[in-house]
Structures are given as C-alpha cells and as structure tokens.
Design a protein around this motif. Structure first.
Motif, PDB file in Angstrom:
ATOM      1  N   SER A   1      51.978  37.966  49.096  1.00 21.13           N
ATOM      2  CA  SER A   1      52.089  36.688  48.388  1.00 21.13           C
ATOM      3  C   SER A   1      50.985  35.729  48.819  1.00 21.13           C
ATOM      4  CB  SER A   1      53.455  36.049  48.646  1.00 21.13           C
ATOM      5  OG  SER A   1      54.472  36.814  48.068  1.00 21.13           O
ATOM      6  N   ALA A   2      50.742  35.657  50.114  1.00 21.35           N
ATOM      7  CA  ALA A   2      49.690  34.770  50.631  1.00 21.35           C
ATOM      8  C   ALA A   2      48.318  35.199  50.121  1.00 21.35           C
ATOM      9  CB  ALA A   2      49.713  34.755  52.160  1.00 21.35           C
ATOM     10  N   GLU A   3      48.072  36.498  50.113  1.00 25.16           N
ATOM     11  CA  GLU A   3      46.780  36.989  49.627  1.00 25.16           C
ATOM     12  C   GLU A   3      46.610  36.710  48.134  1.00 25.16           C
ATOM     13  OE1 GLU A   3      46.392  41.113  50.730  1.00 25.16           O
ATOM     14  OE2 GLU A   3      46.602  40.641  52.861  1.00 25.16           O
ATOM     15  N   LEU A   4      47.659  36.917  47.364  1.00 27.71           N
ATOM     16  CA  LEU A   4      47.577  36.667  45.928  1.00 27.71           C
ATOM     17  C   LEU A   4      47.425  35.182  45.613  1.00 27.71           C
ATOM     18  CD1 LEU A   4      50.237  39.210  44.648  1.00 27.71           C
ATOM     19  CD2 LEU A   4      47.747  39.356  44.377  1.00 27.71           C
ATOM     20  N   ALA A   5      47.947  34.334  46.468  1.00 26.50           N
ATOM     21  CA  ALA A   5      47.839  32.886  46.252  1.00 26.50           C
ATOM     22  C   ALA A   5      46.397  32.399  46.341  1.00 26.50           C
ATOM     23  CB  ALA A   5      48.712  32.143  47.263  1.00 26.50           C
ATOM     24  N   THR A   6      45.521  33.192  46.928  1.00 30.62           N
ATOM     25  CA  THR A   6      44.120  32.776  47.037  1.00 30.62           C
ATOM     26  C   THR A   6      43.374  32.932  45.717  1.00 30.62           C
ATOM     27  OG1 THR A   6      43.314  34.947  47.782  1.00 30.62           O
ATOM     28  CG2 THR A   6      44.061  33.398  49.489  1.00 30.62           C
ATOM     29  N   PHE A   7      43.945  33.678  44.762  1.00 30.87           N
ATOM     30  CA  PHE A   7      43.334  33.833  43.447  1.00 30.87           C
ATOM     31  C   PHE A   7      43.784  32.667  42.574  1.00 30.87           C
ATOM     32  CE2 PHE A   7      43.331  38.077  45.203  1.00 30.87           C
ATOM     33  CZ  PHE A   7      42.139  38.623  44.754  1.00 30.87           C
ATOM     34  N   ARG A   8      43.065  31.549  42.643  1.00 27.55           N
ATOM     35  CA  ARG A   8      43.523  30.329  41.987  1.00 27.55           C
ATOM     36  C   ARG A   8      42.737  29.982  40.738  1.00 27.55           C
ATOM     37  NH1 ARG A   8      47.005  27.196  45.551  1.00 27.55           N
ATOM     38  NH2 ARG A   8      46.853  25.662  43.904  1.00 27.55           N
ATOM     39  N   THR A   9      41.444  30.216  40.739  1.00 31.30           N
ATOM     40  CA  THR A   9      40.647  29.803  39.583  1.00 31.30           C
ATOM     41  C   THR A   9      40.847  30.776  38.426  1.00 31.30           C
ATOM     42  OG1 THR A   9      38.679  31.078  40.176  1.00 31.30           O
ATOM     43  CG2 THR A   9      38.889  28.862  41.146  1.00 31.30           C
ATOM     44  N   ALA A  10      40.479  30.313  37.238  1.00 32.88           N
ATOM     45  CA  ALA A  10      40.604  31.174  36.059  1.00 32.88           C
ATOM     46  C   ALA A  10      39.760  32.433  36.212  1.00 32.88           C
ATOM     47  CB  ALA A  10      40.188  30.393  34.816  1.00 32.88           C
ATOM     48  N   ALA A  11      38.573  32.310  36.769  1.00 33.61           N
ATOM     49  CA  ALA A  11      37.698  33.469  36.956  1.00 33.61           C
ATOM     50  C   ALA A  11      38.307  34.462  37.946  1.00 33.61           C
ATOM     51  CB  ALA A  11      36.322  33.028  37.440  1.00 33.61           C
TER      52      ALA A  11
ATOM     53  N   ARG B   1      41.501  34.822  38.661  1.00 36.49           N
ATOM     54  CA  ARG B   1      42.682  35.448  38.046  1.00 36.49           C
ATOM     55  C   ARG B   1      42.281  36.475  36.998  1.00 36.49           C
ATOM     56  NH1 ARG B   1      47.868  33.576  38.547  1.00 36.49           N
ATOM     57  NH2 ARG B   1      48.275  35.492  37.410  1.00 36.49           N
ATOM     58  N   THR B   2      41.213  36.190  36.248  1.00 36.14           N
ATOM     59  CA  THR B   2      40.725  37.154  35.262  1.00 36.14           C
ATOM     60  C   THR B   2      40.279  38.433  35.949  1.00 36.14           C
ATOM     61  OG1 THR B   2      40.054  35.408  33.740  1.00 36.14           O
ATOM     62  CG2 THR B   2      39.006  37.556  33.456  1.00 36.14           C
ATOM     63  N   GLU B   3      39.551  38.289  37.041  1.00 31.06           N
ATOM     64  CA  GLU B   3      39.115  39.461  37.798  1.00 31.06           C
ATOM     65  C   GLU B   3      40.311  40.253  38.319  1.00 31.06           C
ATOM     66  OE1 GLU B   3      36.422  40.559  41.733  1.00 31.06           O
ATOM     67  OE2 GLU B   3      36.360  38.529  40.924  1.00 31.06           O
ATOM     68  N   LEU B   4      41.297  39.553  38.842  1.00 28.44           N
ATOM     69  CA  LEU B   4      42.503  40.214  39.335  1.00 28.44           C
ATOM     70  C   LEU B   4      43.236  40.918  38.202  1.00 28.44           C
ATOM     71  CD1 LEU B   4      44.449  40.816  41.660  1.00 28.44           C
ATOM     72  CD2 LEU B   4      45.518  38.599  41.226  1.00 28.44           C
ATOM     73  N   ASP B   5      43.343  40.264  37.054  1.00 27.45           N
ATOM     74  CA  ASP B   5      44.008  40.878  35.900  1.00 27.45           C
ATOM     75  C   ASP B   5      43.288  42.145  35.450  1.00 27.45           C
ATOM     76  OD1 ASP B   5      46.014  38.988  35.846  1.00 27.45           O
ATOM     77  OD2 ASP B   5      45.016  37.720  34.353  1.00 27.45           O
ATOM     78  N   LEU B   6      41.963  42.148  35.517  1.00 26.58           N
ATOM     79  CA  LEU B   6      41.198  43.342  35.153  1.00 26.58           C
ATOM     80  C   LEU B   6      41.502  44.498  36.111  1.00 26.58           C
ATOM     81  CD1 LEU B   6      37.762  41.762  34.215  1.00 26.58           C
ATOM     82  CD2 LEU B   6      39.401  42.843  32.660  1.00 26.58           C
ATOM     83  N   VAL B   7      41.588  44.181  37.389  1.00 27.49           N
ATOM     84  CA  VAL B   7      41.921  45.208  38.383  1.00 27.49           C
ATOM     85  C   VAL B   7      43.335  45.736  38.138  1.00 27.49           C
ATOM     86  CG1 VAL B   7      42.315  45.644  40.833  1.00 27.49           C
ATOM     87  CG2 VAL B   7      40.319  44.328  40.114  1.00 27.49           C
ATOM     88  N   LEU B   8      44.266  44.833  37.910  1.00 27.77           N
ATOM     89  CA  LEU B   8      45.658  45.238  37.686  1.00 27.77           C
ATOM     90  C   LEU B   8      45.804  46.048  36.403  1.00 27.77           C
ATOM     91  CD1 LEU B   8      47.532  41.981  38.743  1.00 27.77           C
ATOM     92  CD2 LEU B   8      47.281  44.102  40.038  1.00 27.77           C
TER      93      LEU B   8
END
Length: 79
Positions: free
Chosen positions: A25-35, A37-44
């Motif tokens: 949860s703490a690690e995922l909370a660091t993905f805050r900006t739209a860019a 989150r977009t990068e994270l969504d692409l990985v997921l």
C-alpha cells in the motif's frame, strides 16, 4: 503440542501478510501523478485480473480516500 504450533504459525503468517499488504500500500501510494498512474496501469494491464486483484483494490481505496479528503478540504470554511 501440534495444535499450539499451528496457531503460532497461523498468527505469524497473518502478521507477515499484513506487513506485506501495508508495504505494498505504501509503495503504491507513491504513484500519485497522472503519468505515474498511467505507467502503473500499463504494467498492470500485462497481467490477469486475478494477478492484480489486490493491487487494484488498494489503488481503488487510495483513490477514494484522496477524493474524500479533497472534497472535505474544499468544503472547509464554506458556510
């Protein structure tokens, strides 16, 4: 006393799972900006829903908390 050993193992496992969940949860909370989150969504997106279920649940909860706090903060002093 195998029963006591099983209980200890179970408790230890649950504590380890909680720690891992908090860390994730703490690690995922660091993905805050739209860019970010977009990068994270692409990985997921490269993984199945089953594989990403926990991550998606955490992200959804964090998004809801951010929206809530944003709404509460924007409403402060408006009366």
């Amino acid at each position: 006393m195998p029963f006591i050993r099983e209980i200890r193992t179970s408790i230890s496992n649950r504590l380890a799972e909680r720690r891992a969940h908090r860390q994730l949860s703490a690690e995922l909370a660091t993905f805050r900006t739209a860019a970010e989150r977009t990068e994270l969504d692409l990985v997921l997106g490269r993984h199945t829903a089953e594989e990403t279920r926990e991550i998606e649940a955490i992200l959804n909860r964090q998004d809801a908390e951010r929206r809530y706090h944003s709404t509460v903060q924007s409403g402060v002093g408006q009366h």
